[in-house]
Design an enzyme around this catalytic site. Structure first.
Site, PDB file in Angstrom:
ATOM      1  N   HIS A   1      -8.016   1.389  -4.705  1.00  0.00           N
ATOM      2  CA  HIS A   1      -9.066   1.176  -3.695  1.00  0.00           C
ATOM      3  C   HIS A   1      -9.736   2.526  -3.445  1.00  0.00           C
ATOM      4  O   HIS A   1      -9.143   3.409  -2.825  1.00  0.00           O
ATOM      5  CB  HIS A   1      -8.383   0.609  -2.435  1.00  0.00           C
TER       6      HIS A   1
ATOM      7  N   ASP B   1      -4.576   3.745  -2.207  1.00  0.00           N
ATOM      8  CA  ASP B   1      -5.730   4.064  -1.362  1.00  0.00           C
ATOM      9  C   ASP B   1      -6.207   5.485  -1.583  1.00  0.00           C
ATOM     10  O   ASP B   1      -5.554   6.439  -1.155  1.00  0.00           O
ATOM     11  CB  ASP B   1      -5.343   3.887   0.105  1.00  0.00           C
TER      12      ASP B   1
ATOM     13  N   SER C   1       0.857  -1.193   0.000  1.00  0.00           N
ATOM     14  CA  SER C   1       0.000   0.000   0.000  1.00  0.00           C
ATOM     15  C   SER C   1       0.887   1.234   0.000  1.00  0.00           C
ATOM     16  O   SER C   1       1.590   1.508   0.983  1.00  0.00           O
ATOM     17  CB  SER C   1      -0.901   0.009   1.235  1.00  0.00           C
TER      18      SER C   1
ATOM     19  N   MET D   1     -12.137  -5.644   4.441  1.00  0.00           N
ATOM     20  CA  MET D   1     -11.340  -4.747   5.291  1.00  0.00           C
ATOM     21  C   MET D   1     -11.117  -5.408   6.648  1.00  0.00           C
ATOM     22  O   MET D   1     -12.070  -5.882   7.276  1.00  0.00           O
ATOM     23  CB  MET D   1     -12.055  -3.406   5.506  1.00  0.00           C
TER      24      MET D   1
ATOM     25  N   MET E   1     -12.019   4.790  -1.578  1.00  0.00           N
ATOM     26  CA  MET E   1     -12.797   5.037  -0.355  1.00  0.00           C
ATOM     27  C   MET E   1     -13.506   6.370  -0.567  1.00  0.00           C
ATOM     28  O   MET E   1     -13.139   7.403   0.002  1.00  0.00           O
ATOM     29  CB  MET E   1     -11.868   5.055   0.860  1.00  0.00           C
TER      30      MET E   1
ATOM     31  N   HIS F   1      -0.997  -1.270  -4.415  1.00  0.00           N
ATOM     32  CA  HIS F   1      -2.331  -0.934  -3.903  1.00  0.00           C
ATOM     33  C   HIS F   1      -2.352   0.561  -3.598  1.00  0.00           C
ATOM     34  O   HIS F   1      -1.508   1.063  -2.844  1.00  0.00           O
ATOM     35  CB  HIS F   1      -2.593  -1.761  -2.638  1.00  0.00           C
TER      36      HIS F   1
ATOM     37  N   MET G   1      -8.878   8.425  -0.780  1.00  0.00           N
ATOM     38  CA  MET G   1      -9.821   8.806   0.288  1.00  0.00           C
ATOM     39  C   MET G   1     -10.343  10.211   0.034  1.00  0.00           C
ATOM     40  O   MET G   1      -9.576  11.092  -0.331  1.00  0.00           O
ATOM     41  CB  MET G   1      -9.098   8.783   1.641  1.00  0.00           C
TER      42      MET G   1
ATOM     43  N   ASP H   1      -7.050  -6.256   3.768  1.00  0.00           N
ATOM     44  CA  ASP H   1      -6.396  -4.946   3.817  1.00  0.00           C
ATOM     45  C   ASP H   1      -6.567  -4.362   5.213  1.00  0.00           C
ATOM     46  O   ASP H   1      -7.696  -4.151   5.666  1.00  0.00           O
ATOM     47  CB  ASP H   1      -7.067  -4.048   2.759  1.00  0.00           C
TER      48      ASP H   1
HETATM   49  C1  DX5 Z   1      -6.762   1.709   5.083  1.00  0.00           C
HETATM   50  C2  DX5 Z   1      -6.177   1.346   3.732  1.00  0.00           C
HETATM   51  C3  DX5 Z   1      -5.055   0.388   3.774  1.00  0.00           C
HETATM   52  C4  DX5 Z   1      -3.844   0.815   4.562  1.00  0.00           C
HETATM   53  C5  DX5 Z   1      -3.165  -0.403   5.059  1.00  0.00           C
HETATM   54  O1  DX5 Z   1      -7.876   2.502   4.898  1.00  0.00           O
HETATM   55  O2  DX5 Z   1      -7.187   0.789   2.903  1.00  0.00           O
HETATM   56  O3  DX5 Z   1      -4.671  -0.030   2.462  1.00  0.00           O
HETATM   57  O4  DX5 Z   1      -2.942   1.590   3.809  1.00  0.00           O
HETATM   58  O5  DX5 Z   1      -2.123  -0.021   5.899  1.00  0.00           O
HETATM   59  P1  DX5 Z   1      -1.514  -0.990   7.010  1.00  0.00           P
HETATM   60  O6  DX5 Z   1      -0.962  -2.192   6.282  1.00  0.00           O
HETATM   61  O7  DX5 Z   1      -0.457  -0.127   7.615  1.00  0.00           O
HETATM   62  O8  DX5 Z   1      -2.621  -1.347   7.943  1.00  0.00           O
HETATM   63 ZN    ZN Z   2      -6.665  -0.151   0.867  1.00  0.00          ZN
END
Ligand code: DX5
Ligand code: ZN
Length: 220
Positions: free
Chosen positions: A66, A35, A8, A137, A68, A33, A37, A175
């Protein structure tokens, strides 16, 4: 289904993003990956399509984006334009989920469906014909570096059972809080694709860390 490790990039040093992405690729990562947001669906902001484009220019491995976002329907296309190979959206988003999944597939990309910790496994059932993977998740989405929720393990097993009985079985991604101590239990429950942020980027040698997570998943 084969084991995949997905770093990630939220946890990478963005000051040297290109090098970090390349180190993941050289270190054996299967996909990156990314993320995204919106500060509304989750209480945090991260990055937009330009970040995805930067990663696209740095590596050849697939980019798993991903989303969000409360309205992934409005933005999925822009992330595909930026170079996403797979786009996952949340079942809890405020849009037509089936239409958004099929719009992602219509662009020739893999479509993923994500469920938050409080969403039951059964929520994926209406979309079985429309998804290429399911992301369970294992933390509340929004931040990296949180603790793994072990109470998600039965849900992973239930999603695996749904996959086995589906006309087209799909891989299960996990994740949040994935590392040496937690990956084996997720693999035993049926996950094959593992996102890891802090566990990989805090390690002194990312290639060794990817290899050892992969080995831990294979041991289950
Ligand atoms: C959280 C993200 C994850 C996050 C995982 O909202 O979707 O992908 O970056 O990070 P770790 O592995 O540090 O929990
Ligand atoms: Zn993620």
């Amino acid at each position: 289904m084969s084991i995949q490790i997905l770093p990630s990039m939220l946890a990478a040093d963005w000051g040297r993003l290109r090098d970090a992405a390349r180190a993941c690729e050289a270190g054996g990562a299967d996909q990156l990956h990314l993320d995204v947001m919106d500060g509304h669906f989750v209480p945090n902001l991260s990055f937009g399509p330009d970040f995805v484009k930067m990663c696209r220019g740095a590596v050849g491995i697939p980019l798993d984006v991903h989303l969000m976002l409360s309205r992934p329907d409005l933005y999925a296309g822009r992330f595909i334009d930026a170079g996403a190979d797979a786009v996952s959206i949340h079942e809890e988003a405020e849009c037509d989920i089936a239409a958004t999944l099929s719009a992602i597939r219509a662009r020739g990309r893999r479509a993923g469906l994500v469920i938050k910790p409080k969403t039951p496994a059964e929520a994926i059932v209406p979309y079985l014909g429309a998804i290429d993977y399911v992301l369970v998740m294992t933390v509340e989405p929004g931040y990296g570096g949180q603790s793994f929720m072990a109470d998600m393990l039965p849900k992973i097993a239930r999603v695996a059972e749904i996959s086995r009985n589906a006309p087209a079985p799909f891989p299960i991604m996990v994740d949040g809080g994935i590392g040496e101590a937690t990956i084996g239990a997720c693999a035993a429950a049926g996950a094959t694709q593992f996102v890891a942020g802090s566990a990989l980027f805090k390690a002194p040698d990312i290639a060794a860390a990817i290899a050892s997570l992969r080995a831990a998943a294979a041991r289950k």
